[in-house]
Design a protein around this motif. Structure first.
Motif, PDB file in Angstrom:
ATOM      1  N   PHE A   1      15.981 -49.348  -5.101  1.00 54.97           N
ATOM      2  CA  PHE A   1      16.517 -48.790  -6.046  1.00 54.97           C
ATOM      3  C   PHE A   1      17.382 -49.061  -6.879  1.00 54.97           C
ATOM      4  N   ILE A   2      18.464 -49.972  -6.016  1.00 59.57           N
ATOM      5  CA  ILE A   2      19.578 -50.312  -6.688  1.00 59.57           C
ATOM      6  C   ILE A   2      19.907 -51.995  -6.866  1.00 59.57           C
ATOM      7  N   GLY A   3      18.882 -52.728  -6.974  1.00 53.56           N
ATOM      8  CA  GLY A   3      19.077 -54.065  -7.301  1.00 53.56           C
ATOM      9  C   GLY A   3      19.270 -54.745  -6.039  1.00 53.56           C
ATOM     10  N   GLY A   4      18.260 -54.635  -5.086  1.00 44.15           N
ATOM     11  CA  GLY A   4      18.408 -55.348  -3.648  1.00 44.15           C
ATOM     12  C   GLY A   4      19.450 -55.505  -2.859  1.00 44.15           C
ATOM     13  N   PHE A   5      19.506 -56.764  -2.215  1.00 47.86           N
ATOM     14  CA  PHE A   5      20.588 -57.393  -1.685  1.00 47.86           C
ATOM     15  C   PHE A   5      21.841 -57.100  -2.429  1.00 47.86           C
ATOM     16  N   ARG A   6      21.908 -57.797  -3.496  1.00 48.60           N
ATOM     17  CA  ARG A   6      23.177 -57.975  -4.152  1.00 48.60           C
ATOM     18  C   ARG A   6      23.735 -56.667  -4.854  1.00 48.60           C
ATOM     19  N   GLY A   7      22.815 -55.844  -5.177  1.00 48.09           N
ATOM     20  CA  GLY A   7      23.196 -54.454  -5.761  1.00 48.09           C
ATOM     21  C   GLY A   7      23.681 -53.514  -4.525  1.00 48.09           C
ATOM     22  N   THR A   8      23.267 -53.652  -3.388  1.00 45.68           N
ATOM     23  CA  THR A   8      23.697 -52.872  -2.265  1.00 45.68           C
ATOM     24  C   THR A   8      24.959 -53.374  -1.912  1.00 45.68           C
ATOM     25  N   SER A   9      25.193 -54.839  -1.888  1.00 43.87           N
ATOM     26  CA  SER A   9      26.481 -55.242  -1.454  1.00 43.87           C
ATOM     27  C   SER A   9      27.547 -54.851  -2.407  1.00 43.87           C
ATOM     28  N   GLU A  10      27.297 -54.667  -3.732  1.00 42.40           N
ATOM     29  CA  GLU A  10      28.320 -54.328  -4.630  1.00 42.40           C
ATOM     30  C   GLU A  10      28.631 -52.852  -4.140  1.00 42.40           C
ATOM     31  N   TRP A  11      27.793 -51.942  -4.056  1.00 41.37           N
ATOM     32  CA  TRP A  11      28.040 -50.572  -3.721  1.00 41.37           C
ATOM     33  C   TRP A  11      28.913 -50.593  -2.345  1.00 41.37           C
ATOM     34  N   ILE A  12      28.497 -51.315  -1.211  1.00 44.74           N
ATOM     35  CA  ILE A  12      29.075 -51.314  -0.244  1.00 44.74           C
ATOM     36  C   ILE A  12      30.814 -51.615  -0.225  1.00 44.74           C
ATOM     37  N   ALA A  13      30.784 -52.795  -1.082  1.00 43.04           N
ATOM     38  CA  ALA A  13      32.168 -53.170  -1.393  1.00 43.04           C
ATOM     39  C   ALA A  13      32.989 -51.988  -2.274  1.00 43.04           C
ATOM     40  N   LEU A  14      32.759 -51.270  -3.029  1.00 45.62           N
ATOM     41  CA  LEU A  14      33.110 -50.213  -3.536  1.00 45.62           C
ATOM     42  C   LEU A  14      33.259 -49.243  -2.746  1.00 45.62           C
ATOM     43  N   ALA A  15      32.446 -48.712  -1.826  1.00 42.02           N
ATOM     44  CA  ALA A  15      32.582 -47.685  -0.728  1.00 42.02           C
ATOM     45  C   ALA A  15      33.574 -47.917   0.284  1.00 42.02           C
ATOM     46  N   GLU A  16      33.886 -49.011   0.545  1.00 44.93           N
ATOM     47  CA  GLU A  16      34.851 -49.467   1.335  1.00 44.93           C
ATOM     48  C   GLU A  16      36.253 -49.463   0.745  1.00 44.93           C
ATOM     49  N   LYS A  17      36.213 -49.787  -0.568  1.00 45.55           N
ATOM     50  CA  LYS A  17      37.483 -49.919  -1.301  1.00 45.55           C
ATOM     51  C   LYS A  17      38.038 -48.295  -1.433  1.00 45.55           C
ATOM     52  N   TYR A  18      37.031 -47.372  -1.457  1.00 39.79           N
ATOM     53  CA  TYR A  18      37.419 -46.085  -1.632  1.00 39.79           C
ATOM     54  C   TYR A  18      37.176 -45.103  -0.399  1.00 39.79           C
ATOM     55  N   GLN A  19      37.181 -45.676   0.649  1.00 40.20           N
ATOM     56  CA  GLN A  19      36.957 -45.238   2.014  1.00 40.20           C
ATOM     57  C   GLN A  19      35.799 -44.144   2.136  1.00 40.20           C
ATOM     58  N   ILE A  20      34.704 -44.615   1.598  1.00 40.74           N
ATOM     59  CA  ILE A  20      33.548 -43.927   1.638  1.00 40.74           C
ATOM     60  C   ILE A  20      32.198 -44.639   2.486  1.00 40.74           C
ATOM     61  N   GLY A  21      31.899 -43.464   3.489  1.00 40.51           N
ATOM     62  CA  GLY A  21      31.041 -44.167   4.089  1.00 40.51           C
ATOM     63  C   GLY A  21      29.777 -44.676   3.647  1.00 40.51           C
ATOM     64  N   TRP A  22      28.763 -45.227   4.397  1.00 35.48           N
ATOM     65  CA  TRP A  22      27.629 -45.698   3.742  1.00 35.48           C
ATOM     66  C   TRP A  22      26.627 -46.025   4.834  1.00 35.48           C
ATOM     67  N   TRP A  23      25.266 -45.790   4.353  1.00 36.13           N
ATOM     68  CA  TRP A  23      24.196 -46.423   5.268  1.00 36.13           C
ATOM     69  C   TRP A  23      23.123 -46.778   4.496  1.00 36.13           C
ATOM     70  N   ILE A  24      22.199 -47.543   4.969  1.00 36.21           N
ATOM     71  CA  ILE A  24      21.003 -48.148   4.220  1.00 36.21           C
ATOM     72  C   ILE A  24      19.734 -47.340   4.641  1.00 36.21           C
ATOM     73  N   THR A  25      18.983 -47.206   3.709  1.00 34.85           N
ATOM     74  CA  THR A  25      17.659 -46.714   3.901  1.00 34.85           C
ATOM     75  C   THR A  25      16.512 -47.434   3.222  1.00 34.85           C
ATOM     76  N   SER A  26      15.354 -47.183   3.855  1.00 35.73           N
ATOM     77  CA  SER A  26      14.062 -48.293   2.961  1.00 35.73           C
ATOM     78  C   SER A  26      13.791 -46.696   1.835  1.00 35.73           C
ATOM     79  N   ALA A  27      12.769 -47.212   1.179  1.00 34.83           N
ATOM     80  CA  ALA A  27      12.171 -46.325   0.144  1.00 34.83           C
ATOM     81  C   ALA A  27      10.876 -46.369   0.117  1.00 34.83           C
ATOM     82  N   LEU A  28      10.084 -45.937   1.313  1.00 37.92           N
ATOM     83  CA  LEU A  28       8.692 -46.018   1.470  1.00 37.92           C
ATOM     84  C   LEU A  28       7.870 -47.334   0.969  1.00 37.92           C
ATOM     85  N   GLU A  29       8.754 -48.614   1.352  1.00 39.44           N
ATOM     86  CA  GLU A  29       8.075 -49.513   1.119  1.00 39.44           C
ATOM     87  C   GLU A  29       7.115 -50.135   2.082  1.00 39.44           C
TER      88      GLU A  29
END
Length: 347
Positions: free
Chosen positions: A260-288
């Motif tokens: 939903f968010i652009g694969g590994f590169r898109g996910t990595s961008e979100w992770i970097a931002l989440a950690e910048k703002y001290q937001i927790g995160w986890w990864i999930t599949s989407a019925l692939e």
């Protein structure tokens, strides 16, 4: 290099309910690359009515990718900004082609079978008896984290199910996550969230519909129950817009679905931002299918996040592909002694 795409319809073993309706089939697309006698495969997993790239020109864009495959993975990713599931399929296909084993994209202790990934057990919506039976099955299977979809049946019955879990397992023994899929109305959301706070819930996903960011910000600021953004991330393409969303809403968690968010590169961008703002995160599949799930699992392991992730084995489908992925005691393993029941030459 030659590229082709192939449509594939996954069939659910039994209708699977969400607050947006009941799913019986899942459409997906495989991107196959061929070069020097080798093949690589990627999955473009789309959910109609939810994916940002659910557009009439989706198949046309897949053909464009095949016609322009010479541009390479990085350039194609940038050109496919509004087609996140195809971005992911392209990334996956190139990694697959370049790998010694087309299904081992990111070698690690996980793919060698030496380490596993903690995952949650998913409880689908249905009547009270059906949901209770699923909860009991997940507990028997050794899960220590349950994700329960809510918002489709009577709220009092859903609270009764949460009460049932807590009467038998405390928060140290069983983590509970709930996912409303945007089912709560804005004027009732905070009250409903407060009603379930006493069950020691880990977090609630997407309590209200996406794009209601003013209200979502209020909820995240005032609730005692941590809120996780899920659908809210869909369709947010630029890095600047991603950062603006997190700055405004300030969620406690974000949930990352690579399709939903652009694969590994898109996910990595979100992770970097989440950690910048001290937001927790986890990864999930989407019925692939297990093709996409396999790639997501390998990427997820490398992120070193100890929280239970939203992965599985694709056991929902009658016509999925047998793979080395196995679940045991709430952990996802890659069992190398098992083989893929997927022949690239058939595509």
């Amino acid at each position: 290099m030659k590229a082709t795409y192939h449509k594939y319809i996954l069939h659910f073993k039994q209708p699977s309910g969400t607050s947006r309706g009941v799913l019986t089939d899942k459409e997906t697309w495989f991107l196959v690359l061929e070069e020097n006698g080798k093949k690589g495969i990627g999955e473009c997993g789309i959910l109609r009515g939810l994916s940002a790239d659910d557009r009439p020109d989706y198949e046309e864009k897949l053909q464009w990718v095949c016609d322009n495959i010479h541009l390479g993975a990085e350039k194609l990713w940038e050109e496919l900004m509004e087609f996140p599931s195809i971005q992911f399929g392209v990334e996956m296909a190139f990694l697959s082609l370049q790998s010694e084993n087309p299904f081992v994209l990111l070698p690690s202790k996980f793919t060698s079978g030496a380490a596993s990934i903690a995952i949650n057990g998913l409880v689908w919506m249905g009547d009270e008896a059906f949901m209770k039976r699923q909860i009991e099955e997940k507990i028997e299977q050794g899960f220590r984290c349950i994700k329960m979809k809510i918002g489709a049946i009577d709220f009092e019955k859903e609270k009764a199910l949460l009460r049932f879990i807590r009467q038998n397992f405390d928060a140290e023994t069983m983590e509970i996550r709930v996912d409303a899929n945007g089912a709560f109305f804005e004027n009732e959301a905070l009250d409903k969230i407060n009603q379930i706070t006493g069950f020691q819930i880990h977090s609630i996903e997407q309590p209200i519909q996406k794009n209601k960011t003013d209200m979502m910000s209020v909820l995240c600021k005032n609730t005692q129950l941590p809120i996780a953004l899920d659908e809210e991330l869909i369709g947010v393409f630029s890095l600047a817009d991603k950062e603006a969303l997190l700055q405004k809403v300030r969620p406690q968690y974000i949930i990352l679905k690579p399709s939903f968010i652009g694969g590994f590169r898109g996910t990595s961008e979100w992770i970097a931002l989440a950690e910048k703002y001290q937001i927790g995160w986890w990864i999930t599949s989407a019925l692939e299918s297990n093709i996409g799930l396999n790639a997501i699992a390998q990427f997820t392991y490398l992120q070193n996040n100890p929280m239970p992730q939203g992965l599985g084995t694709g056991a929902l489908y009658t016509n999925n592909f047998e793979s080395p992925l196995q679940v045991a005691q709430g952990q996802l393993w890659y069992r190398n002694e098992l083989e893929w029941a997927f022949d690239l030459d058939q595509l």
